[in-house]
Write a protein that holds these residues in place. Sequence first.
Motif, PDB file in Angstrom:
ATOM      1  N   LEU A 110      17.743  -6.076 -22.359  1.00 40.96           N
ATOM      2  CA  LEU A 110      18.670  -5.266 -23.154  1.00 40.96           C
ATOM      3  C   LEU A 110      18.225  -5.203 -24.610  1.00 40.96           C
ATOM      4  CD1 LEU A 110      21.233  -3.684 -23.680  1.00 40.96           C
ATOM      5  CD2 LEU A 110      22.498  -5.852 -23.717  1.00 40.96           C
ATOM      6  N   VAL A 111      17.902  -6.343 -25.191  1.00 40.57           N
ATOM      7  CA  VAL A 111      17.455  -6.377 -26.593  1.00 40.57           C
ATOM      8  C   VAL A 111      16.196  -5.532 -26.770  1.00 40.57           C
ATOM      9  CG1 VAL A 111      16.526  -7.874 -28.410  1.00 40.57           C
ATOM     10  CG2 VAL A 111      18.544  -8.581 -27.109  1.00 40.57           C
ATOM     11  N   ASN A 112      15.286  -5.627 -25.826  1.00 41.30           N
ATOM     12  CA  ASN A 112      14.023  -4.884 -25.932  1.00 41.30           C
ATOM     13  C   ASN A 112      14.179  -3.386 -25.705  1.00 41.30           C
ATOM     14  OD1 ASN A 112      12.609  -7.204 -26.535  1.00 41.30           O
ATOM     15  ND2 ASN A 112      11.963  -7.550 -24.438  1.00 41.30           N
ATOM     16  N   SER A 113      15.230  -2.969 -24.989  1.00 42.52           N
ATOM     17  CA  SER A 113      15.367  -1.544 -24.667  1.00 42.52           C
ATOM     18  C   SER A 113      16.449  -0.835 -25.470  1.00 42.52           C
ATOM     19  CB  SER A 113      15.640  -1.363 -23.167  1.00 42.52           C
ATOM     20  OG  SER A 113      16.894  -1.905 -22.816  1.00 42.52           O
ATOM     21  N   LYS A 121      24.333   1.192 -22.888  1.00 40.83           N
ATOM     22  CA  LYS A 121      24.635   2.621 -22.709  1.00 40.83           C
ATOM     23  C   LYS A 121      23.456   3.443 -23.219  1.00 40.83           C
ATOM     24  CE  LYS A 121      27.835   5.794 -21.870  1.00 40.83           C
ATOM     25  NZ  LYS A 121      28.457   5.964 -20.594  1.00 40.83           N
ATOM     26  N   GLY A 122      22.964   4.353 -22.392  1.00 45.99           N
ATOM     27  CA  GLY A 122      21.841   5.199 -22.774  1.00 45.99           C
ATOM     28  C   GLY A 122      20.476   4.582 -22.553  1.00 45.99           C
ATOM     29  N   THR A 123      20.422   3.392 -21.972  1.00 43.79           N
ATOM     30  CA  THR A 123      19.138   2.747 -21.675  1.00 43.79           C
ATOM     31  C   THR A 123      18.868   2.835 -20.173  1.00 43.79           C
ATOM     32  OG1 THR A 123      19.955   0.528 -21.156  1.00 43.79           O
ATOM     33  CG2 THR A 123      19.617   1.051 -23.505  1.00 43.79           C
ATOM     34  N   PRO A 124      17.651   2.529 -19.749  1.00 48.81           N
ATOM     35  CA  PRO A 124      17.364   2.502 -18.299  1.00 48.81           C
ATOM     36  C   PRO A 124      18.202   1.484 -17.532  1.00 48.81           C
ATOM     37  CG  PRO A 124      15.326   2.554 -19.563  1.00 48.81           C
ATOM     38  CD  PRO A 124      16.439   2.355 -20.549  1.00 48.81           C
ATOM     39  N   MET A 125      18.812   0.522 -18.213  1.00 43.59           N
ATOM     40  CA  MET A 125      19.655  -0.478 -17.543  1.00 43.59           C
ATOM     41  C   MET A 125      20.976   0.116 -17.083  1.00 43.59           C
ATOM     42  SD  MET A 125      19.153  -3.773 -20.053  1.00 43.59           S
ATOM     43  CE  MET A 125      19.926  -4.965 -18.945  1.00 43.59           C
ATOM     44  N   GLY A 180       8.186   2.574 -32.218  1.00 44.26           N
ATOM     45  CA  GLY A 180       9.300   2.616 -31.276  1.00 44.26           C
ATOM     46  C   GLY A 180       9.900   4.002 -31.164  1.00 44.26           C
ATOM     47  N   MET A 181      10.016   4.698 -32.286  1.00 43.14           N
ATOM     48  CA  MET A 181      10.572   6.050 -32.259  1.00 43.14           C
ATOM     49  C   MET A 181       9.613   7.021 -31.570  1.00 43.14           C
ATOM     50  SD  MET A 181      12.739   6.277 -35.743  1.00 43.14           S
ATOM     51  CE  MET A 181      13.621   7.709 -35.170  1.00 43.14           C
ATOM     52  N   GLN A 182       8.323   6.802 -31.756  1.00 48.36           N
ATOM     53  CA  GLN A 182       7.340   7.652 -31.071  1.00 48.36           C
ATOM     54  C   GLN A 182       7.420   7.434 -29.556  1.00 48.36           C
ATOM     55  OE1 GLN A 182       3.143   6.913 -31.932  1.00 48.36           O
ATOM     56  NE2 GLN A 182       2.825   9.125 -32.026  1.00 48.36           N
ATOM     57  N   GLN A 183       7.586   6.198 -29.138  1.00 49.59           N
ATOM     58  CA  GLN A 183       7.738   5.903 -27.709  1.00 49.59           C
ATOM     59  C   GLN A 183       9.014   6.548 -27.175  1.00 49.59           C
ATOM     60  OE1 GLN A 183       7.388   1.762 -26.665  1.00 49.59           O
ATOM     61  NE2 GLN A 183       8.346   2.069 -24.679  1.00 49.59           N
ATOM     62  N   GLU A 184      10.095   6.476 -27.932  1.00 50.38           N
ATOM     63  CA  GLU A 184      11.356   7.111 -27.541  1.00 50.38           C
ATOM     64  C   GLU A 184      11.162   8.617 -27.382  1.00 50.38           C
ATOM     65  OE1 GLU A 184      15.263   7.780 -26.500  1.00 50.38           O
ATOM     66  OE2 GLU A 184      14.303   5.824 -26.680  1.00 50.38           O
ATOM     67  N   ILE A 221       7.913  13.409 -33.635  1.00 48.46           N
ATOM     68  CA  ILE A 221       7.797  12.498 -34.774  1.00 48.46           C
ATOM     69  C   ILE A 221       6.335  12.193 -35.096  1.00 48.46           C
ATOM     70  CG2 ILE A 221       8.008  10.391 -33.403  1.00 48.46           C
ATOM     71  CD1 ILE A 221       9.670   9.258 -35.773  1.00 48.46           C
ATOM     72  N   ASP A 222       6.024  12.214 -36.359  1.00 38.91           N
ATOM     73  CA  ASP A 222       4.707  11.833 -36.871  1.00 38.91           C
ATOM     74  C   ASP A 222       4.890  10.462 -37.516  1.00 38.91           C
ATOM     75  OD1 ASP A 222       2.521  11.311 -38.517  1.00 38.91           O
ATOM     76  OD2 ASP A 222       2.320  13.394 -39.169  1.00 38.91           O
ATOM     77  N   PRO A 223       4.377   9.381 -36.894  1.00 38.04           N
ATOM     78  CA  PRO A 223       4.619   8.041 -37.425  1.00 38.04           C
ATOM     79  C   PRO A 223       4.235   7.872 -38.899  1.00 38.04           C
ATOM     80  CG  PRO A 223       3.689   7.883 -35.238  1.00 38.04           C
ATOM     81  CD  PRO A 223       3.615   9.336 -35.639  1.00 38.04           C
ATOM     82  N   ALA A 224       3.113   8.431 -39.300  1.00 38.53           N
ATOM     83  CA  ALA A 224       2.686   8.296 -40.699  1.00 38.53           C
ATOM     84  C   ALA A 224       3.670   8.987 -41.640  1.00 38.53           C
ATOM     85  CB  ALA A 224       1.283   8.871 -40.879  1.00 38.53           C
ATOM     86  N   MET A 225       4.158  10.144 -41.247  1.00 39.94           N
ATOM     87  CA  MET A 225       5.125  10.864 -42.083  1.00 39.94           C
ATOM     88  C   MET A 225       6.469  10.135 -42.101  1.00 39.94           C
ATOM     89  SD  MET A 225       5.297  13.434 -44.101  1.00 39.94           S
ATOM     90  CE  MET A 225       3.919  14.472 -43.647  1.00 39.94           C
ATOM     91  N   PHE A 226       6.852   9.584 -40.964  1.00 36.05           N
ATOM     92  CA  PHE A 226       8.093   8.812 -40.885  1.00 36.05           C
ATOM     93  C   PHE A 226       8.029   7.621 -41.843  1.00 36.05           C
ATOM     94  CE2 PHE A 226      10.700   5.482 -38.798  1.00 36.05           C
ATOM     95  CZ  PHE A 226      11.925   6.118 -38.803  1.00 36.05           C
TER      96      PHE A 226
END
Length: 185
Positions: free
Chosen positions: A24-27, A83-87, A118-122, A135-140
């Motif tokens: 849960l913490v990781n996701s 809520k909203g996670t694969p769990m 993490g946001m790029q993975q999302e 999302i562009d990680p460098a710009m973020f």
Amino acid sequence: MTEQAVNYDDVKRYRLDPDREQELVNSGGECTFIWANKAGHPLGVTTAYVPVDGKIWMTATRERVRIKAIARDGRSSIVITSKGTPMGGGKTVTYKGHTVIHDDQKTKLWMYGLLAAGMQQEARQDKDNAFTSGIDPAMFIRFLDTPERIVLEFTPEMSIPFDGDKMAEGTAQAYAEFAAEDAKK
């Protein structure tokens, strides 16, 4: 089989197992961060976080009320929901702990990089999410990296985990018995 309950008065038996809590913490990706104002009244805000080595890392700007409150008193709490996670829904964990404010550039850039990744993975997992789409990680990181921004390091000291799946399993028989009794009326 889980011991069957006949009501929801005692939910201690429905604790998340440690591996599910870590999942849960990781996701989760977002938590509700809670602190106390000068008068001692609790307040909270939902914010993005990154879990690293048993700690929860967040960011905000110095002018936020929560930063001033944490500077006065680092006692704080975090709530994470599935809520909203694969769990699926129904799993939560609440942590009581302490938060430390970091404003050194090395820590800030380290945390921003983790948050951007993490946001790029999302974004890859949820292509319809306008918040993370493209999302562009460098710009973020560039948008985050300002003199006013700080990083929060939350260290949990106590947890209250809950597993709704266990509750459903632990009350299924009683539910069926109640329904059968009601059908006879």
